[in-house]
Design a protein around this motif. Structure first.
Motif, PDB file in Angstrom:
ATOM      1  N   UNK A  96      12.760  19.377  -3.433  1.00  0.00           N
ATOM      2  CA  UNK A  96      12.787  18.014  -2.909  1.00  0.00           C
ATOM      3  C   UNK A  96      13.802  17.181  -3.698  1.00  0.00           C
ATOM      4  N   UNK A  97      13.340  16.112  -4.315  1.00  0.00           N
ATOM      5  CA  UNK A  97      14.227  15.226  -5.057  1.00  0.00           C
ATOM      6  C   UNK A  97      14.242  15.581  -6.534  1.00  0.00           C
ATOM      7  N   UNK A  98      15.310  15.190  -7.200  1.00  0.00           N
ATOM      8  CA  UNK A  98      15.365  15.312  -8.645  1.00  0.00           C
ATOM      9  C   UNK A  98      15.921  14.014  -9.216  1.00  0.00           C
ATOM     10  N   UNK A 147      16.305   6.579   8.362  1.00  0.00           N
ATOM     11  CA  UNK A 147      16.305   8.037   8.310  1.00  0.00           C
ATOM     12  C   UNK A 147      17.554   8.491   7.559  1.00  0.00           C
ATOM     13  N   UNK A 148      17.351   9.016   6.367  1.00  0.00           N
ATOM     14  CA  UNK A 148      18.483   9.446   5.553  1.00  0.00           C
ATOM     15  C   UNK A 148      17.962  10.353   4.443  1.00  0.00           C
ATOM     16  N   UNK A 149      18.866  11.138   3.879  1.00  0.00           N
ATOM     17  CA  UNK A 149      18.505  11.918   2.705  1.00  0.00           C
ATOM     18  C   UNK A 149      18.510  11.009   1.487  1.00  0.00           C
ATOM     19  N   UNK A 150      17.791  11.409   0.475  1.00  0.00           N
ATOM     20  CA  UNK A 150      17.677  10.614  -0.744  1.00  0.00           C
ATOM     21  C   UNK A 150      18.244  11.439  -1.888  1.00  0.00           C
ATOM     22  N   UNK A 151      19.339  10.951  -2.446  1.00  0.00           N
ATOM     23  CA  UNK A 151      19.999  11.698  -3.509  1.00  0.00           C
ATOM     24  C   UNK A 151      21.050  10.837  -4.163  1.00  0.00           C
ATOM     25  N   UNK A 209      14.546  25.655   0.588  1.00  0.00           N
ATOM     26  CA  UNK A 209      15.531  25.369  -0.462  1.00  0.00           C
ATOM     27  C   UNK A 209      16.734  24.580   0.048  1.00  0.00           C
ATOM     28  N   UNK A 210      16.771  24.297   1.340  1.00  0.00           N
ATOM     29  CA  UNK A 210      17.876  23.532   1.905  1.00  0.00           C
ATOM     30  C   UNK A 210      17.380  22.198   2.439  1.00  0.00           C
ATOM     31  N   UNK A 211      18.286  21.243   2.549  1.00  0.00           N
ATOM     32  CA  UNK A 211      17.948  19.923   3.071  1.00  0.00           C
ATOM     33  C   UNK A 211      17.409  20.017   4.495  1.00  0.00           C
ATOM     34  N   UNK A 212      18.064  20.812   5.325  1.00  0.00           N
ATOM     35  CA  UNK A 212      17.607  20.971   6.700  1.00  0.00           C
ATOM     36  C   UNK A 212      16.247  21.648   6.749  1.00  0.00           C
TER      37      UNK A 212
END
Length: 216
Positions: free
Chosen positions: A139-141, A111-115, A19-22
């Protein structure tokens, strides 16, 4: 394991994601070495279908394409079969990106988060974008779409898919919320809807939906 099915596959089938990004990053870092082999046994058709749809949308093989949430490169493999060669990718999993780099199919990997965060990509950089297999619980929304729209040229297609299972069970997607949120971006003048296709065998012998929107 149960019945020789990898633990990661069992977790994915049941929607047991961190449930977390990490946590998500660690999940895919650990899965990366066997990800493609594992999914090959599960009838994962979304990457192939996404590439086929992109090839119908963009006939110019020099088109620049973003593979968002690229994982280990399944979509890029399919795109190259259609003659595309200018492919970039973004993913949060460093181990997955290592495999992408080894495959040699990408020009640039980020390499990055997508949001809602702004990616290190200029406006109107790509002729088309694929987001495959990332609209899942944990994941993504839909909050990521304005940023994806920003980096695609006007008239360019954004192709994405979501499993029917997610649409039925994930609060952010079910009861028509997914479509209403997509329509809100239409009302804001950011994109227009081109297609919504039911895919009977998206993954795990379960159906999914593939969407095509065109950036305004």
């Amino acid at each position: 394991m149960a019945d020789n099915i990898p633990d990661k596959i069992l977790d994915a089938k049941e929607g047991r994601f961190p449930t977390t990004l990490e946590g998500i990053k660690q999940f895919y870092d650990e899965w990366a070495p066997t990800y493609e082999k594992d999914l090959a046994h599960e009838g994962y058709t979304a990457p192939r279908r996404s590439a086929e749809t992109m090839a119908k949308c963009l006939t110019n093989k020099d088109a620049e394409i973003m593979d968002m949430a690229c994982g280990t490169g399944l979509v890029a493999h399919e795109l190259t079969r259609h003659g595309f060669k200018n492919i970039d990718g973004v993913d949060i999993s460093t181990e997955s990106l290592k495999i992408c780099k080894e495959g040699g199919l990408y020009r640039r990997l980020i390499c990055d988060r997508i949001g809602t965060n702004k990616l290190d990509i200029n406006d109107d950089s790509y002729d088309g974008l694929i987001l495959c297999g990332a609209l899942l619980k944990g994941h993504l929304n839909l909050g990521c779409f304005p940023e994806l729209i920003r980096i695609v040229k006007p008239g360019g297609p954004i192709i994405f898919s979501v499993s029917s299972n997610s649409k039925d069970t994930f609060d952010k997607f079910k009861d028509g919320k997914f479509e209403s949120d997509l329509q809100e971006l239409v009302c804001k003048g950011l994109w227009v809807k081109e297609a919504n296709e039911l895919i009977p065998d998206w993954i795990f012998n379960r159906p999914g939906h593939q969407y095509v929107y065109k950036v305004v």
